[in-house]
Design a protein around this motif. Structure first.
Motif, mmCIF file in Angstrom:
data_model
loop_
_atom_site.group_PDB
_atom_site.id
_atom_site.type_symbol
_atom_site.label_atom_id
_atom_site.label_comp_id
_atom_site.label_asym_id
_atom_site.label_seq_id
_atom_site.Cartn_x
_atom_site.Cartn_y
_atom_site.Cartn_z
ATOM 1 N N ASN A 113 -30.630 9.973 0.411
ATOM 2 C CA ASN A 113 -29.825 10.915 1.186
ATOM 3 C C ASN A 113 -29.228 11.911 0.197
ATOM 4 O OD1 ASN A 113 -27.694 12.218 2.602
ATOM 5 N ND2 ASN A 113 -27.648 10.537 4.073
ATOM 6 N N LYS A 116 -25.448 12.811 0.238
ATOM 7 C CA LYS A 116 -24.501 11.798 -0.207
ATOM 8 C C LYS A 116 -24.556 11.592 -1.725
ATOM 9 C CE LYS A 116 -22.903 10.730 3.879
ATOM 10 N NZ LYS A 116 -23.461 11.794 4.713
ATOM 11 N N ASN A 125 -28.503 8.835 -4.692
ATOM 12 C CA ASN A 125 -28.098 8.023 -3.549
ATOM 13 C C ASN A 125 -29.337 7.487 -2.820
ATOM 14 O OD1 ASN A 125 -25.673 7.182 -1.949
ATOM 15 N ND2 ASN A 125 -26.840 8.145 -0.324
ATOM 16 N N ASN A 145 -22.881 6.460 1.549
ATOM 17 C CA ASN A 145 -22.737 6.988 0.195
ATOM 18 C C ASN A 145 -22.660 5.811 -0.768
ATOM 19 O OD1 ASN A 145 -21.963 8.174 -2.233
ATOM 20 N ND2 ASN A 145 -20.789 9.781 -1.216
ATOM 21 N N GLU A 156 -19.932 13.662 -0.292
ATOM 22 C CA GLU A 156 -19.559 13.393 1.096
ATOM 23 C C GLU A 156 -19.249 11.915 1.273
ATOM 24 O OE1 GLU A 156 -22.343 14.563 4.035
ATOM 25 O OE2 GLU A 156 -22.284 16.694 3.540
ATOM 26 N N SER A 158 -19.330 8.405 3.457
ATOM 27 C CA SER A 158 -20.342 7.765 4.294
ATOM 28 C C SER A 158 -20.145 8.176 5.747
ATOM 29 C CB SER A 158 -20.250 6.245 4.169
ATOM 30 O OG SER A 158 -20.529 5.821 2.850
ATOM 31 N N ASP A 166 -27.610 15.574 7.577
ATOM 32 C CA ASP A 166 -27.912 15.077 6.234
ATOM 33 C C ASP A 166 -29.385 15.307 5.929
ATOM 34 O OD1 ASP A 166 -25.365 14.298 5.669
ATOM 35 O OD2 ASP A 166 -25.757 12.137 5.671
#
Length: 205
Positions: A113, A116, A125, A145, A156, A158, A166
């Motif tokens: 992601n 994140k 991440n 995250n 950011e 979670s 995202d």
């Protein structure tokens, strides 16, 4: 006046007295106000763009395939987590796979992601990294995250807020085992990824 008349008059007076006591009315002030109240629930609406993440033909062992997709919160409620469930089916073209599972040889090298990622780029991440057969039935959180959990910082938090999205990146690989893998020639694997959005905890309104 005879005794019977006196008795009758007494009874009538008593009855009249009781009726006056029992049926009397009282004057009082009154003021009524009415409130109009509404309870409206929010919506959870997660979309995946595109809906087909990968569609590839003519793979051979050693091939790697990079893909990008978005998770979009089109609802009015924040999402606390998006649980990813993996399922797949294999169409054996030749019928001689035996005990071999094509899903053992298709690996997710990474599903990460990008939104994140933390203030530093290492470690990235990464949500998961495993063969499809190992991921089958598992439920990692695609909007968590991981860096925040380790180091206490990140771009950011979670979750996925209403109206936000995202960016996720994934790399699939047809793993080269170093030995002949002829049993998989012509085979097809259909992958189903289900993304299950969960609401945040209830709060005082």
């Amino acid at each position: 006046m005879s005794f019977k008349k006196k008795l009758g008059l007494g009874v009538a007076s008593a009855v009249l007295g009781i009726s006056l006591v029992g049926g009397g009315t009282f004057a009082y002030f009154n003021d009524v106000e009415t409130t109009n109240n509404t309870f409206a629930s929010g919506t959870l609406d997660l979309t995946v763009d595109p809906t087909t993440i990968i569609d590839v033909e003519n793979m051979k062992p050693g091939d790697k395939m990079n893909r990008h997709f978005e998770l979009v919160n089109d609802g009015t409620l924040d999402i606390s987590e998006v649980l990813l469930t993996t399922d797949y089916s294999v169409e054996d073209a030749v019928g001689d796979n035996g005990d071999e599972d094509f899903g053992d040889h298709i690996r997710v090298n990474f599903l990460k992601n990008e939104d994140k990622n933390g203030l530093i780029q290492e470690p990235e991440n990464v949500i998961t990294s495993a063969a499809l057969s190992d991921l089958k039935g598992e439920m990692p959180d695609a909007v968590k995250n991981q860096i925040e959990a380790w180091f206490g910082w990140g771009d950011e938090e979670s979750g996925l807020k209403a109206g936000d999205s995202d960016d996720l990146y994934v790399q699939f690989e047809f793993v080269d085992s170093g030995e002949p893998q002829n049993e998989f020639q012509g085979d097809a694997l259909t992958l189903e990824w289900s993304f299950d959005a969960q609401q945040t905890d209830g709060e005082l309104k």
